[in-house]
Design a protein around this motif. Sequence first.
Motif, PDB file in Angstrom:
ATOM      1  N   LYS A  35       0.976  -1.436   0.032  1.00 51.76           N
ATOM      2  CA  LYS A  35      -0.309   0.135  -0.056  1.00 51.76           C
ATOM      3  C   LYS A  35       0.673   1.367  -0.334  1.00 51.76           C
ATOM      4  O   LYS A  35       0.356   2.521   0.007  1.00 51.76           O
ATOM      5  CB  LYS A  35      -0.924   0.080   1.554  1.00 51.76           C
ATOM      6  CG  LYS A  35      -2.564  -0.900   0.944  1.00 51.76           C
ATOM      7  CD  LYS A  35      -3.045  -0.977   1.877  1.00 51.76           C
ATOM      8  CE  LYS A  35      -3.474   0.983   2.309  1.00 51.76           C
ATOM      9  NZ  LYS A  35      -4.354   1.068   1.949  1.00 51.76           N
ATOM     10  N   ARG A  37       1.909   2.441   2.877  1.00 52.68           N
ATOM     11  CA  ARG A  37       0.915   2.911   4.002  1.00 52.68           C
ATOM     12  C   ARG A  37       2.242   3.594   5.194  1.00 52.68           C
ATOM     13  O   ARG A  37       2.294   2.762   5.613  1.00 52.68           O
ATOM     14  CB  ARG A  37      -0.336   1.927   4.674  1.00 52.68           C
ATOM     15  CG  ARG A  37      -0.294   2.160   5.419  1.00 52.68           C
ATOM     16  CD  ARG A  37      -1.459   1.533   6.299  1.00 52.68           C
ATOM     17  NE  ARG A  37      -2.782   1.261   7.183  1.00 52.68           N
ATOM     18  CZ  ARG A  37      -3.954   1.523   7.191  1.00 52.68           C
ATOM     19  NH1 ARG A  37      -4.374   2.378   6.719  1.00 52.68           N
ATOM     20  NH2 ARG A  37      -4.054   1.903   8.626  1.00 52.68           N
ATOM     21  N   SER A 122      -7.582  -0.444   4.343  1.00 59.30           N
ATOM     22  CA  SER A 122      -8.717  -0.349   3.178  1.00 59.30           C
ATOM     23  C   SER A 122      -7.414  -1.144   1.435  1.00 59.30           C
ATOM     24  O   SER A 122      -6.591  -0.513   1.577  1.00 59.30           O
ATOM     25  CB  SER A 122      -9.188   0.894   2.443  1.00 59.30           C
ATOM     26  OG  SER A 122      -7.444   1.988   2.604  1.00 59.30           O
ATOM     27  N   ASN A 124      -6.078  -0.147  -1.600  1.00 62.48           N
ATOM     28  CA  ASN A 124      -5.670   0.982  -1.815  1.00 62.48           C
ATOM     29  C   ASN A 124      -4.290   1.297  -2.416  1.00 62.48           C
ATOM     30  O   ASN A 124      -3.770   0.554  -0.863  1.00 62.48           O
ATOM     31  CB  ASN A 124      -6.991   2.102  -1.881  1.00 62.48           C
ATOM     32  CG  ASN A 124      -6.847   2.854  -0.621  1.00 62.48           C
ATOM     33  OD1 ASN A 124      -6.898   2.433   0.157  1.00 62.48           O
ATOM     34  ND2 ASN A 124      -6.684   3.334  -0.373  1.00 62.48           N
ATOM     35  N   SER A 130     -10.616   5.043  -2.164  1.00 59.99           N
ATOM     36  CA  SER A 130     -10.526   3.686  -1.301  1.00 59.99           C
ATOM     37  C   SER A 130     -10.815   2.829  -2.239  1.00 59.99           C
ATOM     38  O   SER A 130     -11.838   3.445  -3.386  1.00 59.99           O
ATOM     39  CB  SER A 130     -11.637   3.632  -0.018  1.00 59.99           C
ATOM     40  OG  SER A 130     -11.091   4.539   0.818  1.00 59.99           O
ATOM     41  N   HIS A 208      -6.161  11.715   2.009  1.00 59.20           N
ATOM     42  CA  HIS A 208      -6.259  10.216   1.538  1.00 59.20           C
ATOM     43  C   HIS A 208      -7.679  11.107   0.633  1.00 59.20           C
ATOM     44  O   HIS A 208      -7.284  11.919  -0.193  1.00 59.20           O
ATOM     45  CB  HIS A 208      -8.143  10.377   3.078  1.00 59.20           C
ATOM     46  CG  HIS A 208      -7.364   9.280   3.945  1.00 59.20           C
ATOM     47  ND1 HIS A 208      -6.482   9.123   4.229  1.00 59.20           N
ATOM     48  CD2 HIS A 208      -8.062   7.601   3.886  1.00 59.20           C
ATOM     49  CE1 HIS A 208      -6.482   8.878   5.974  1.00 59.20           C
ATOM     50  NE2 HIS A 208      -6.780   7.520   5.457  1.00 59.20           N
TER      51      HIS A 208
HETATM   52 MG    MG Z   1      -7.423   3.678   3.828  1.00 59.46          MG
END
Ligand code: MG
Length: 304
Positions: A35, A37, A122, A124, A130, A208
């Motif tokens: 991701k 992330r 999520s 993505n 998302s 986001h």
């Molecule tokens: Mg998310």
Amino acid sequence: MLRAGGLVAFPTETVYGLGVDAFDPAAVARAFAAKGRPADNPLIVHLADAGELPRVVASITPLARRLAATFWPGPLTLVLAAVDTVPPATTGGLTTVAVRVPDHPVAAALLTLADLPVAAPSANRSGRPSPTTAEHVAADLGTEVDVILDGGPCPVGVESTVVDARGERPVVLREGTITREDLGLRADGSEPGPAADVAASPGTRYRHYAPRCGVELAPAGGGPAHARRLVATGARVGLVAADPAPAGVVPIATVRDVPQLAQRLYAALRDAELAAVDVLVVESVPEVGLGRAVMDRLRRAAGG
Ligand code: MG
Ligand code: AMP
């Protein structure tokens, strides 16, 4: 695949999740890497039912018991004290863990068959809208993910409400489909006493849902006029509104009510990119009930 440390994308009622064994730090690390992330943004652990809570939660408060009985399976995530065997990779190094029981037949079957707590952000790339279809997952993570379970479009479309359930009253950390009103809280967030919404959910500080086009909010009912004004400046403009797009404006979605806007919002952001618009105009909705979550996501998409 989950037991072997793989990445399994699956549909939930909110958005598609990127599932890994919550107790396998290497698998969790792969999910973060896929991701892109930030490591301090913890994952939600998904359970087949509330009876599994002791596998990840150290102390099930009376409030948590009540909320779980009322809203699970469903789009409500509870933050509770974690058992110390949950890896720091899953909790972002916190002593708490976020848990929920999703309300989707494919998610339920996966969780029951795997018989594992499944950590799932999520599905993505971080910062992208998302994913609410299997195609969205494939577009972002097609080469990283081991399996995508295609359950069609997600019925709810915005992420779960995140609530700190360690105290006597719920503290909303992220708005979602389960509203403050549903939780018995004041709609304006002005709770009396110590239960004010001061705790932060680490993920909410990141930008986001940014599509590769501009996003502008128009007042309710003012979408077509706002879009026409932008077209007059020479821009290619898409529209998400209650009324159909006027001539010269690219129709992205016509939505009749707030639940339908929630369900189609992320797909609309991606469709606007594919239609190569410069700007997507989206009509605002009143900030009550689900409208609060929708406006929160729209403001983030529009850049804050
Ligand atoms: Mg998310
Ligand atoms: P996502 O998986 O992208 O829907 O993000 C999960 C959300 O839950 C993020 O906003 C996280 O910050 C939040 N979250 C997960 N675990 C915790 C926790 N232990 N405490 C507070 N918020 C959490």
